[in-house]
Design a protein around this motif. Structure first.
Motif, short mmCIF file in Angstrom:
data_model
loop_
_atom_site.label_atom_id
_atom_site.label_comp_id
_atom_site.label_asym_id
_atom_site.label_seq_id
_atom_site.Cartn_x
_atom_site.Cartn_y
_atom_site.Cartn_z
N LEU A 69 38.25 -6.31 20.70
CA LEU A 69 38.23 -4.93 21.19
C LEU A 69 39.36 -4.12 20.57
N THR A 70 40.54 -4.70 20.50
CA THR A 70 41.68 -4.00 19.91
C THR A 70 41.43 -3.67 18.44
N GLY A 71 40.90 -4.64 17.70
CA GLY A 71 40.60 -4.41 16.29
C GLY A 71 39.57 -3.34 16.08
N ALA A 72 38.54 -3.31 16.94
CA ALA A 72 37.49 -2.29 16.81
C ALA A 72 38.06 -0.89 17.02
N VAL A 73 38.83 -0.71 18.08
CA VAL A 73 39.41 0.60 18.37
C VAL A 73 40.38 1.02 17.27
N PHE A 74 41.19 0.06 16.82
CA PHE A 74 42.20 0.37 15.80
C PHE A 74 41.56 0.87 14.51
N LEU A 75 40.54 0.16 14.02
CA LEU A 75 39.98 0.54 12.72
C LEU A 75 39.17 1.83 12.80
N VAL A 76 38.56 2.12 13.94
CA VAL A 76 37.87 3.41 14.10
C VAL A 76 38.87 4.55 13.98
N TRP A 77 40.01 4.42 14.64
CA TRP A 77 41.03 5.47 14.56
C TRP A 77 41.63 5.57 13.16
N VAL A 78 41.85 4.43 12.53
CA VAL A 78 42.41 4.45 11.17
C VAL A 78 41.44 5.10 10.19
N ASP A 79 40.15 4.80 10.32
CA ASP A 79 39.16 5.41 9.44
C ASP A 79 39.10 6.92 9.65
N THR A 80 39.21 7.34 10.89
CA THR A 80 39.25 8.79 11.18
C THR A 80 40.46 9.44 10.50
N LEU A 81 41.59 8.77 10.59
CA LEU A 81 42.81 9.28 9.95
C LEU A 81 42.65 9.32 8.43
N ALA A 82 42.04 8.28 7.86
CA ALA A 82 41.86 8.22 6.41
C ALA A 82 40.96 9.35 5.90
N ARG A 83 40.01 9.77 6.72
CA ARG A 83 39.09 10.83 6.31
C ARG A 83 39.69 12.22 6.44
N THR A 84 40.64 12.38 7.33
CA THR A 84 41.10 13.73 7.68
C THR A 84 42.50 14.08 7.21
N VAL A 85 43.34 13.08 6.96
CA VAL A 85 44.75 13.37 6.70
C VAL A 85 44.95 14.19 5.43
N LEU A 86 44.11 13.96 4.40
CA LEU A 86 44.21 14.72 3.15
C LEU A 86 42.90 15.44 2.83
N ASP A 87 42.17 15.82 3.87
CA ASP A 87 40.89 16.49 3.72
C ASP A 87 40.99 17.66 2.74
N PRO A 88 40.06 17.76 1.75
CA PRO A 88 38.79 17.05 1.59
C PRO A 88 38.88 15.71 0.85
N GLN A 89 40.07 15.33 0.38
CA GLN A 89 40.20 14.05 -0.29
C GLN A 89 40.30 12.92 0.73
N GLU A 90 39.67 11.80 0.43
CA GLU A 90 39.67 10.66 1.37
C GLU A 90 40.60 9.58 0.87
N VAL A 91 41.39 9.03 1.78
CA VAL A 91 42.32 7.94 1.46
C VAL A 91 41.63 6.62 1.76
N PRO A 92 41.72 5.64 0.87
CA PRO A 92 41.14 4.32 1.18
C PRO A 92 41.69 3.76 2.49
N VAL A 93 40.81 3.17 3.29
CA VAL A 93 41.22 2.68 4.61
C VAL A 93 42.30 1.60 4.49
N GLY A 94 42.19 0.76 3.46
CA GLY A 94 43.17 -0.31 3.29
C GLY A 94 44.58 0.20 3.07
N VAL A 95 44.69 1.38 2.44
CA VAL A 95 46.02 1.97 2.24
C VAL A 95 46.63 2.38 3.57
N VAL A 96 45.82 3.00 4.43
CA VAL A 96 46.31 3.45 5.73
C VAL A 96 46.67 2.26 6.61
N THR A 97 45.84 1.21 6.63
CA THR A 97 46.15 0.05 7.46
C THR A 97 47.45 -0.62 7.00
N SER A 98 47.70 -0.62 5.70
CA SER A 98 48.94 -1.20 5.20
C SER A 98 50.15 -0.35 5.59
#
Length: 274
Positions: free
Chosen positions: A227-256
């Motif tokens: 459950l923790t992993g599911a919630v965490f990666l959903v939020w990280v993916d949201t951050l990866a899509r929006t932090v540099l919008d319209p450019q998308e950051v790879p999810v692995g970069v944000v998790t690291s």
């Protein structure tokens, strides 16, 4: 919706694999990629995209999955030829990781153009961009089966915390059980990596954080970790899509970027308790 659900399934799967690997190998630094699965998947994906292996009959995901299985088969061959102990498994995984990483780099440097290299690099760093319902279904089914297997071995995983000899004394068939759980986690990791690439630190950090909340008992640890992993990666993916919008950051970069300081904090917390 497919992207969000795939993020949840991948986060849950990577976190569960990390928790199982850390207990099974008695190594706090173990994660889903310790078996060389991610590097093998990378080589398979690059062979398909750059070299055109398999032609149109083999997709990137299929190539990554086959590469992951090949790498894991090599790890099994090496580790169980040498005795099958947890240390041998880890060392064999490191050897396979280095081998397939070198092959990936060699293929990219000698055969790929700039545009292909950029696309491959984005996938290797982890991306949920191409998520579809087929991938969601595949990963969810594999996650359900593997999670059920791991929960069925929850008490056995608790026994492994005391070492192989203690587990054997409690009636656990150490070699067979380790092989079953290694194959299950490797299969799940291969399925996830073939769909989204290598997303690091989810399987390394979240089991430690969850273990601090639930304790070491795997009957509680595994579902809460999922459950923790599911919630965490959903939020990280949201951050990866929006932090540099319209450019998308790879999810692995944000998790690291999030995972490194979080892991350091976990280490310091463990040190203070000790």
């Amino acid at each position: 919706m497919p992207r969000t659900l795939l993020a949840a399934v991948c986060g849950a799967g990577l976190a569960v694999c990390g928790a199982v690997m850390q207990s099974l190998l008695r190594n706090p630094l173990a994660d889903p990629f310790v078996l060389g699965v991610s590097s093998g998947a990378s080589t398979g994906a690059v062979a398909v995209v750059v070299l055109g292996v398999g032609g149109e009959a083999v997709s990137l995901s299929a190539g990554a999955f086959l590469g992951a299985l090949l790498s894991f088969a090599l790890v099994l061959l090496l580790s169980y030829t040498l005795g099958g102990s947890s240390d041998r498994v880890v060392l064999s995984g490191v050897a396979a990781m280095q081998l397939f990483s070198a092959l990936t780099s060699f293929i990219v440097l000698t055969s790929a153009d700039a545009e292909t290299t950029r696309g491959v690099l984005f996938w290797l760093l982890g991306s949920l961009t191409g998520a579809d319902w087929g991938q969601v279904l595949l990963c969810a089914v594999v996650l359900g089966v593997v999670l059920a297997i791991c929960l069925g071995h929850a008490r056995t995983l608790d026994a492994f915390a005391f070492g192989d000899e203690a587990a054997a004394g409690l009636g656990v068939h150490v070699v067979r059980t380790r092989l079953v759980l290694l194959c299950a986690t490797a299969l799940l990791t291969a399925a996830l990596v073939s769909c989204v690439g290598a997303i690091g630190f989810v399987g390394l950090v979240l089991p430690h954080a969850t273990r601090a909340l639930t304790g070491a008992g795997h009957a509680r640890l595994l579902p809460v970790t999922a459950l923790t992993g599911a919630v965490f990666l959903v939020w990280v993916d949201t951050l990866a899509r929006t932090v540099l919008d319209p450019q998308e950051v790879p999810v692995g970069v944000v998790t690291s970027l999030i995972g490194v300081p979080a892991f350091v904090a976990v280490l310091y917390r463990g040190r203070s308790r000790a």
